[in-house]
Design a protein around this motif. Structure first.
Motif, PDB file in Angstrom:
ATOM      1  N   LEU A   1       0.861  -1.180   0.000  1.00  0.00           N
ATOM      2  CA  LEU A   1       0.000   0.000   0.000  1.00  0.00           C
ATOM      3  C   LEU A   1       0.901   1.234   0.000  1.00  0.00           C
ATOM      4  CD1 LEU A   1      -2.888  -0.892  -0.046  1.00  0.00           C
ATOM      5  CD2 LEU A   1      -1.645  -2.405   1.496  1.00  0.00           C
ATOM      6  N   PRO A  33       1.258   5.508  -1.882  1.00  0.00           N
ATOM      7  CA  PRO A  33       0.640   6.515  -2.755  1.00  0.00           C
ATOM      8  C   PRO A  33       1.156   6.434  -4.193  1.00  0.00           C
ATOM      9  CG  PRO A  33       1.717   7.559  -0.840  1.00  0.00           C
ATOM     10  CD  PRO A  33       2.107   6.116  -0.840  1.00  0.00           C
ATOM     11  N   SER A  77      -2.647   2.262  -4.500  1.00  0.00           N
ATOM     12  CA  SER A  77      -2.958   3.506  -3.780  1.00  0.00           C
ATOM     13  C   SER A  77      -4.464   3.601  -3.634  1.00  0.00           C
ATOM     14  CB  SER A  77      -2.446   4.703  -4.576  1.00  0.00           C
ATOM     15  OG  SER A  77      -3.034   5.903  -4.101  1.00  0.00           O
ATOM     16  N   TYR A 116      -3.853  11.246  -2.149  1.00  0.00           N
ATOM     17  CA  TYR A 116      -3.606  11.985  -0.916  1.00  0.00           C
ATOM     18  C   TYR A 116      -2.657  11.116  -0.118  1.00  0.00           C
ATOM     19  CZ  TYR A 116      -7.509   8.856  -0.276  1.00  0.00           C
ATOM     20  OH  TYR A 116      -8.338   7.767  -0.340  1.00  0.00           O
ATOM     21  N   VAL A 117      -1.992  11.721   0.859  1.00  0.00           N
ATOM     22  CA  VAL A 117      -0.963  10.965   1.576  1.00  0.00           C
ATOM     23  C   VAL A 117      -1.422  10.658   3.003  1.00  0.00           C
ATOM     24  CG1 VAL A 117       1.442  10.924   2.322  1.00  0.00           C
ATOM     25  CG2 VAL A 117       0.825  12.045   0.169  1.00  0.00           C
ATOM     26  N   GLY A 125       0.320   2.853   5.555  1.00  0.00           N
ATOM     27  CA  GLY A 125      -0.525   2.048   4.683  1.00  0.00           C
ATOM     28  C   GLY A 125      -1.640   1.291   5.394  1.00  0.00           C
ATOM     29  N   ALA A 130      -5.179   2.241   4.418  1.00  0.00           N
ATOM     30  CA  ALA A 130      -5.373   1.817   3.025  1.00  0.00           C
ATOM     31  C   ALA A 130      -5.597   0.302   2.960  1.00  0.00           C
ATOM     32  CB  ALA A 130      -4.172   2.227   2.179  1.00  0.00           C
TER      33      ALA A 130
HETATM   34  N1  ADE Z   1       0.130   5.066   2.194  1.00  0.00           N
HETATM   35  C1  ADE Z   1       0.160   6.399   2.342  1.00  0.00           C
HETATM   36  N2  ADE Z   1      -0.722   7.011   1.559  1.00  0.00           N
HETATM   37  C2  ADE Z   1      -1.374   6.034   0.866  1.00  0.00           C
HETATM   38  C3  ADE Z   1      -2.399   6.022  -0.115  1.00  0.00           C
HETATM   39  N3  ADE Z   1      -2.962   7.142  -0.560  1.00  0.00           N
HETATM   40  N4  ADE Z   1      -2.786   4.830  -0.597  1.00  0.00           N
HETATM   41  C4  ADE Z   1      -2.209   3.695  -0.181  1.00  0.00           C
HETATM   42  N5  ADE Z   1      -1.248   3.642   0.737  1.00  0.00           N
HETATM   43  C5  ADE Z   1      -0.819   4.795   1.266  1.00  0.00           C
END
Ligand code: ADE
Length: 249
Positions: A88, A90, A133, A137-138, A142, A145
């Motif tokens: 997982l 971004p 992702s 967005y951050v 993970g 997510a």
């Molecule tokens: N880890 C940090 N941000 C994430 C995102 N947007 N999707 C998946 N894992 C992540």
């Protein structure tokens, strides 16, 4: 039964989401087995180190290869299917309902949630992992997510939803947003339920709902609407240049 392994530094974060509603029921009914592993338990040094400074310099810390590989090898030995390994991040491919459907057909998923700046690239390379992702967005890790992936996948597994729920009716299952829903009372603070829904005319109701779906999708998600139109045209359900199907807004 599907098996989902989750490799994380914070297994406790998963306890509540996995213990309620659909996920709880799916686990109780043995529709899915979810196994949480703490990557830190596979650290190879005395300090239980799982991250280190990036080669080449720069801010933040990077998740190290040895504990992650050791953890994957440990869980792999517990069941025969090798499992599809997913990181997982971004930087991953965006999660879509089509991807969720694809994942729901796998016998086993191995989800790896990272903290810090990211993973050592050799984790992706050496484990032949794909990156996903959940949006542009951050997050600070993970874990959330991974929970999103688990929730979206497990509700599609046979027997996970009750009779009254149906995955076939979901938004996105046909590429459109859902029509508006109403329940009792008929009038609330002066706001009425649309008359057509009280008419008992199922044909008209279905047509109204389809129109509402199309209008909402066109207004809120022009990207989805354009894709839906293109698909319909490709399937020849609409002759090219036919404007009749376009909804006034
Ligand atoms: N880890 C940090 N941000 C994430 C995102 N947007 N999707 C998946 N894992 C992540």
């Amino acid at each position: 039964m599907m098996r989902i392994d989750v490799l994380t530094l914070f297994p406790e974060m998963f306890e509540s989401p996995l213990s309620h509603s659909i996920l709880k029921r799916a686990r109780q009914r043995d529709i899915v087995q979810i196994v949480l592993s703490n990557i830190r338990q596979f650290a190879t040094d005395a300090y239980r180190k799982v991250d280190d400074k990036p080669y080449g310099g720069g801010a933040g810390m990077v998740m190290m290869c040895p504990p992650v590989f050791a953890c994957v090898e440990h869980v792999r030995a517990e069941a025969p299917e090798p499992g599809r390994v997913i990181l997982l991040t971004p930087q991953g491919a965006p999660l879509t309902q089509a991807k969720v459907v694809e994942l729901s057909r796998e016998p086993r998923l191995i989800l790896i949630a990272g903290r810090y700046e990211g993973f050592d690239e050799r984790i992706r390379e050496g484990l032949d992992a794909e990156e996903i992702s959940i949006g542009d967005y951050v997050l600070s890790g993970g874990e959330l997510a991974a929970m999103v992936v688990i929730d979206a996948v497990v509700r599609l597994l046979d027997g996970a939803l009750g009779d009254e729920d149906s995955a076939a009716q979901d938004s996105f299952s046909d590429g459109l947003l859902e029509y508006p829903h109403y329940t009792r009372p008929e009038v609330f603070r002066g706001m009425r339920v649309p008359e057509i829904l009280l008419s008992g005319d199922h044909g008209k109701i279905a047509q109204w709902r389809m129109e509402q779906s199309l209008r909402r999708t066109q207004q809120r998600r022009p990207d989805l609407y354009a894709a839906w139109l293109a698909r319909r045209q490709a399937e020849n359900k609409i002759p090219q240049n036919d404007k009749k199907q376009e909804i006034e807004t």
